[in-house]
Design an enzyme around this catalytic site. Structure first.
Site, short mmCIF file in Angstrom:
data_model
loop_
_atom_site.label_atom_id
_atom_site.label_comp_id
_atom_site.label_asym_id
_atom_site.label_seq_id
_atom_site.Cartn_x
_atom_site.Cartn_y
_atom_site.Cartn_z
N ASN A 88 104.27 74.31 -22.49
CA ASN A 88 103.55 74.78 -23.67
C ASN A 88 103.24 76.27 -23.49
OD1 ASN A 88 103.41 72.28 -25.05
ND2 ASN A 88 101.74 71.62 -23.70
N GLU A 96 96.43 74.76 -22.96
CA GLU A 96 95.00 74.75 -22.63
C GLU A 96 94.70 75.58 -21.39
OE1 GLU A 96 94.00 70.69 -21.94
OE2 GLU A 96 94.48 70.06 -23.99
N HIS A 101 102.70 76.14 -16.27
CA HIS A 101 102.89 74.80 -15.70
C HIS A 101 103.98 74.05 -16.45
CE1 HIS A 101 99.61 74.75 -18.65
NE2 HIS A 101 99.96 73.51 -18.96
P1 AMP Z 1 98.62 72.41 -21.51
O1 AMP Z 1 98.04 71.82 -22.75
O2 AMP Z 1 100.11 72.52 -21.55
O3 AMP Z 1 97.94 73.69 -21.09
O4 AMP Z 1 98.36 71.33 -20.38
C1 AMP Z 1 97.25 71.35 -19.54
C2 AMP Z 1 97.25 70.02 -18.83
O5 AMP Z 1 96.40 70.11 -17.72
C3 AMP Z 1 96.75 68.86 -19.69
O6 AMP Z 1 97.76 67.87 -19.78
C4 AMP Z 1 95.52 68.35 -18.92
O7 AMP Z 1 95.38 66.95 -18.97
C5 AMP Z 1 95.79 68.86 -17.51
N1 AMP Z 1 94.62 69.08 -16.68
C6 AMP Z 1 93.50 69.78 -16.99
N2 AMP Z 1 92.65 69.79 -15.95
C7 AMP Z 1 93.26 69.11 -14.95
C8 AMP Z 1 92.89 68.77 -13.62
N3 AMP Z 1 91.72 69.14 -13.08
N4 AMP Z 1 93.76 68.05 -12.87
C9 AMP Z 1 94.94 67.66 -13.39
N5 AMP Z 1 95.35 67.94 -14.63
C10 AMP Z 1 94.51 68.65 -15.41
#
Ligand code: AMP
Length: 115
Positions: A88, A96, A101
Site C-alpha cells: 500500500n 497506515e 512493508h
Molecule cells: P498498511 O495499511 O499497508 O500500512 O498496513 C499496516 C499493517 O500493519 C496493518 O495490516 C496492521 O494490521 C499491521 N500492524 C499494525 N501494528 C502492528 C503491530 N504492532 N504488529 C503487527 N502488525 C501490525
C-alpha cells in the site's frame, strides 16, 4: 520525527511474532490478519513509502525483500498453492504505517477486489 511502530519492532521496543530476520530484512505476523497467513516483510532501513525507494541505491535491498518473501512463503507452507504480495502506498491505498512493508497473504483462495 518519532519512530514508526515498525521501527520500534525492529528495535525490539515492542513485541512482534517474528518469523524471519536477516541483516536488512525483518518479517513478522500481522496483528490483524486478513488471511490465514498474513506476514509483513519490511526493510530495516527506514523507507516510508514505495515512492521513496531509490532504484539504484535500494536495488539490492529490493531483491532481498523478494528473496525473503519466497523463503517465508516456503516456510509458511503457501508457496505451492500461491500467495499475494501487496504494497500500500499513501492515503488512497490506506497505508497506515509510514515504513515500507510488503503484505504476504495466503493460506486460502484470496479472490480479487482491488477497490
Ligand atoms: P498498511 O495499511 O499497508 O500500512 O498496513 C499496516 C499493517 O500493519 C496493518 O495490516 C496492521 O494490521 C499491521 N500492524 C499494525 N501494528 C502492528 C503491530 N504492532 N504488529 C503487527 N502488525 C501490525
Amino acid at each position: 520525527m518519532s519512530d514508526t511502530i515498525f521501527t520500534r519492532i525492529i528495535k525490539r521496543e515492542i513485541p512482534a511474532d517474528i518469523v524471519y530476520e536477516n541483516e536488512n530484512v525483518l518479517a513478522f505476523k500481522d496483528i490483524n490478519p486478513k488471511a490465514p497467513v498474513h506476514i509483513l516483510v519490511i526493510p530495516k532501513k527506514e523507507i516510508p513509502r514505495v515512492t521513496d525507494l531509490n532504484p539504484a541505491a535500494d536495488a539490492a535491498l529490493l531483491a532481498e525483500l523478494f528473496s525473503a518473501v519466497n523463503v517465508i512463503a516456503e516456510k509458511a507452507g503457501i508457496k505451492q498453492d500461491g500467495f499475494r504480495v501487496v504494497i500500500n502506498c499513501g492515503k488512497n491505498a490506506g497505508q497506515e504505517v509510514e515504513h515500507l512493508h510488503l503484505h504476504l497473504l495466503g493460506g486460502k483462495p484470496l479472490g480479487w477486489s482491488p477497490a
